[in-house]
Design a protein around this motif. Sequence first.
Motif, mmCIF file in Angstrom:
data_model
loop_
_atom_site.group_PDB
_atom_site.id
_atom_site.type_symbol
_atom_site.label_atom_id
_atom_site.label_comp_id
_atom_site.label_asym_id
_atom_site.label_seq_id
_atom_site.Cartn_x
_atom_site.Cartn_y
_atom_site.Cartn_z
ATOM 1 N N ALA A 1 -4.526 11.734 12.697
ATOM 2 C CA ALA A 1 -4.450 10.287 12.935
ATOM 3 C C ALA A 1 -4.219 9.561 11.623
ATOM 4 O O ALA A 1 -4.636 10.015 10.563
ATOM 5 C CB ALA A 1 -5.740 9.797 13.586
ATOM 6 N N LYS A 2 -3.551 8.412 11.716
ATOM 7 C CA LYS A 2 -3.307 7.552 10.563
ATOM 8 C C LYS A 2 -3.662 6.122 10.929
ATOM 9 O O LYS A 2 -3.531 5.718 12.081
ATOM 10 C CB LYS A 2 -1.833 7.583 10.159
ATOM 11 N N VAL A 3 -4.097 5.359 9.927
ATOM 12 C CA VAL A 3 -4.315 3.924 10.085
ATOM 13 C C VAL A 3 -3.170 3.235 9.357
ATOM 14 O O VAL A 3 -2.910 3.504 8.189
ATOM 15 C CB VAL A 3 -5.662 3.479 9.495
ATOM 16 N N LYS A 4 -2.496 2.348 10.076
ATOM 17 C CA LYS A 4 -1.346 1.643 9.512
ATOM 18 C C LYS A 4 -1.589 0.136 9.598
ATOM 19 O O LYS A 4 -1.875 -0.389 10.670
ATOM 20 C CB LYS A 4 -0.101 2.028 10.318
ATOM 21 N N SER A 5 -1.504 -0.536 8.460
ATOM 22 C CA SER A 5 -1.647 -1.992 8.431
ATOM 23 C C SER A 5 -0.352 -2.610 8.957
ATOM 24 O O SER A 5 0.725 -2.280 8.488
ATOM 25 C CB SER A 5 -1.923 -2.456 7.009
ATOM 26 N N ILE A 6 -0.472 -3.499 9.955
ATOM 27 C CA ILE A 6 0.731 -4.090 10.532
ATOM 28 C C ILE A 6 0.857 -5.579 10.240
ATOM 29 O O ILE A 6 1.902 -6.159 10.451
ATOM 30 C CB ILE A 6 0.833 -3.842 12.048
ATOM 31 N N SER A 7 -0.223 -6.202 9.764
ATOM 32 C CA SER A 7 -0.185 -7.624 9.457
ATOM 33 C C SER A 7 -1.322 -7.913 8.499
ATOM 34 O O SER A 7 -2.448 -7.508 8.737
ATOM 35 C CB SER A 7 -0.353 -8.447 10.732
ATOM 36 N N GLN A 8 -1.022 -8.606 7.441
ATOM 37 C CA GLN A 8 -2.054 -8.917 6.460
ATOM 38 C C GLN A 8 -1.996 -10.397 6.133
ATOM 39 O O GLN A 8 -0.975 -10.897 5.694
ATOM 40 C CB GLN A 8 -1.833 -8.093 5.198
ATOM 41 N N GLU A 9 -3.102 -11.084 6.368
ATOM 42 C CA GLU A 9 -3.200 -12.504 6.034
ATOM 43 C C GLU A 9 -4.487 -12.695 5.249
ATOM 44 O O GLU A 9 -5.559 -12.747 5.837
ATOM 45 C CB GLU A 9 -3.211 -13.349 7.301
ATOM 46 N N GLY A 10 -4.370 -12.772 3.943
ATOM 47 C CA GLY A 10 -5.571 -12.870 3.116
ATOM 48 C C GLY A 10 -6.368 -11.588 3.219
ATOM 49 O O GLY A 10 -5.847 -10.510 3.003
ATOM 50 N N LYS A 11 -7.643 -11.694 3.600
ATOM 51 C CA LYS A 11 -8.490 -10.511 3.739
ATOM 52 C C LYS A 11 -8.459 -9.951 5.155
ATOM 53 O O LYS A 11 -9.051 -8.920 5.431
ATOM 54 C CB LYS A 11 -9.930 -10.851 3.357
ATOM 55 N N GLU A 12 -7.799 -10.657 6.051
ATOM 56 C CA GLU A 12 -7.757 -10.223 7.438
ATOM 57 C C GLU A 12 -6.393 -9.643 7.767
ATOM 58 O O GLU A 12 -5.402 -9.925 7.102
ATOM 59 C CB GLU A 12 -8.069 -11.389 8.365
ATOM 60 N N GLY A 13 -6.353 -8.835 8.812
ATOM 61 C CA GLY A 13 -5.089 -8.256 9.223
ATOM 62 C C GLY A 13 -5.270 -7.471 10.504
ATOM 63 O O GLY A 13 -6.340 -7.478 11.110
ATOM 64 N N TYR A 14 -4.235 -6.799 10.905
ATOM 65 C CA TYR A 14 -4.270 -5.944 12.081
ATOM 66 C C TYR A 14 -3.907 -4.535 11.682
ATOM 67 O O TYR A 14 -3.083 -4.320 10.784
ATOM 68 C CB TYR A 14 -3.309 -6.468 13.156
ATOM 69 N N PHE A 15 -4.539 -3.574 12.356
ATOM 70 C CA PHE A 15 -4.366 -2.182 12.011
ATOM 71 C C PHE A 15 -4.069 -1.377 13.266
ATOM 72 O O PHE A 15 -4.720 -1.560 14.294
ATOM 73 C CB PHE A 15 -5.640 -1.636 11.348
ATOM 74 N N VAL B 1 1.349 4.620 18.785
ATOM 75 C CA VAL B 1 0.164 3.769 18.624
ATOM 76 C C VAL B 1 -0.784 4.021 19.792
ATOM 77 O O VAL B 1 -0.388 3.997 20.948
ATOM 78 C CB VAL B 1 0.555 2.275 18.594
ATOM 79 N N VAL B 2 -2.069 4.270 19.468
ATOM 80 C CA VAL B 2 -3.066 4.459 20.518
ATOM 81 C C VAL B 2 -4.121 3.361 20.525
ATOM 82 O O VAL B 2 -4.883 3.244 21.483
ATOM 83 C CB VAL B 2 -3.753 5.837 20.428
ATOM 84 N N TYR B 3 -4.169 2.548 19.459
ATOM 85 C CA TYR B 3 -5.176 1.492 19.393
ATOM 86 C C TYR B 3 -4.764 0.489 18.329
ATOM 87 O O TYR B 3 -4.198 0.862 17.306
ATOM 88 C CB TYR B 3 -6.540 2.101 19.025
ATOM 89 N N ILE B 4 -5.066 -0.777 18.556
ATOM 90 C CA ILE B 4 -4.839 -1.838 17.570
ATOM 91 C C ILE B 4 -6.135 -2.625 17.430
ATOM 92 O O ILE B 4 -6.766 -2.975 18.436
ATOM 93 C CB ILE B 4 -3.688 -2.780 17.994
ATOM 94 N N THR B 5 -6.520 -2.913 16.201
ATOM 95 C CA THR B 5 -7.730 -3.679 15.937
ATOM 96 C C THR B 5 -7.511 -4.602 14.748
ATOM 97 O O THR B 5 -6.634 -4.360 13.924
ATOM 98 C CB THR B 5 -8.935 -2.744 15.673
ATOM 99 N N SER B 6 -8.334 -5.625 14.666
ATOM 100 C CA SER B 6 -8.278 -6.524 13.509
ATOM 101 C C SER B 6 -9.376 -6.184 12.503
ATOM 102 O O SER B 6 -9.578 -6.907 11.544
ATOM 103 C CB SER B 6 -8.418 -7.976 13.969
ATOM 104 N N ASN B 7 -10.070 -5.076 12.728
ATOM 105 C CA ASN B 7 -11.184 -4.686 11.878
ATOM 106 C C ASN B 7 -10.879 -3.342 11.220
ATOM 107 O O ASN B 7 -10.770 -2.325 11.906
ATOM 108 C CB ASN B 7 -12.447 -4.601 12.739
ATOM 109 N N SER B 8 -10.765 -3.323 9.905
ATOM 110 C CA SER B 8 -10.416 -2.079 9.206
ATOM 111 C C SER B 8 -11.509 -1.025 9.327
ATOM 112 O O SER B 8 -11.216 0.167 9.372
ATOM 113 C CB SER B 8 -10.105 -2.351 7.735
ATOM 114 N N GLU B 9 -12.780 -1.451 9.408
ATOM 115 C CA GLU B 9 -13.875 -0.493 9.569
ATOM 116 C C GLU B 9 -13.763 0.239 10.898
ATOM 117 O O GLU B 9 -13.959 1.450 10.962
ATOM 118 C CB GLU B 9 -15.224 -1.197 9.467
#
Length: 63
Positions: A28-42, A4-12
């Motif tokens: 590089a890959k984007v991996k969803s690590i937490s999803q709550e409704g429309k929000e989450g962490y990537f 992991v090199v970065y974590i964000t709550s914004n998919s864009e």
Amino acid sequence: MWEVVYITSNSEIANRIKEELEKVGILAKVKSISQEGKEGYFEIIVPETEVNEAHNIIIEKGF
């Protein structure tokens, strides 16, 4: 192995970082690590051999 090199709550932002890394040849890959409704962490993950270069690009691009 992927790191992991970065974590964000914004998919864009996650996708923009992925694109910037890929422009310079870093896989590089984007991996969803937490999803709550429309929000989450990537997580943005890269091969462990590319971590230092990826961090430098992320800092250089102002993320």
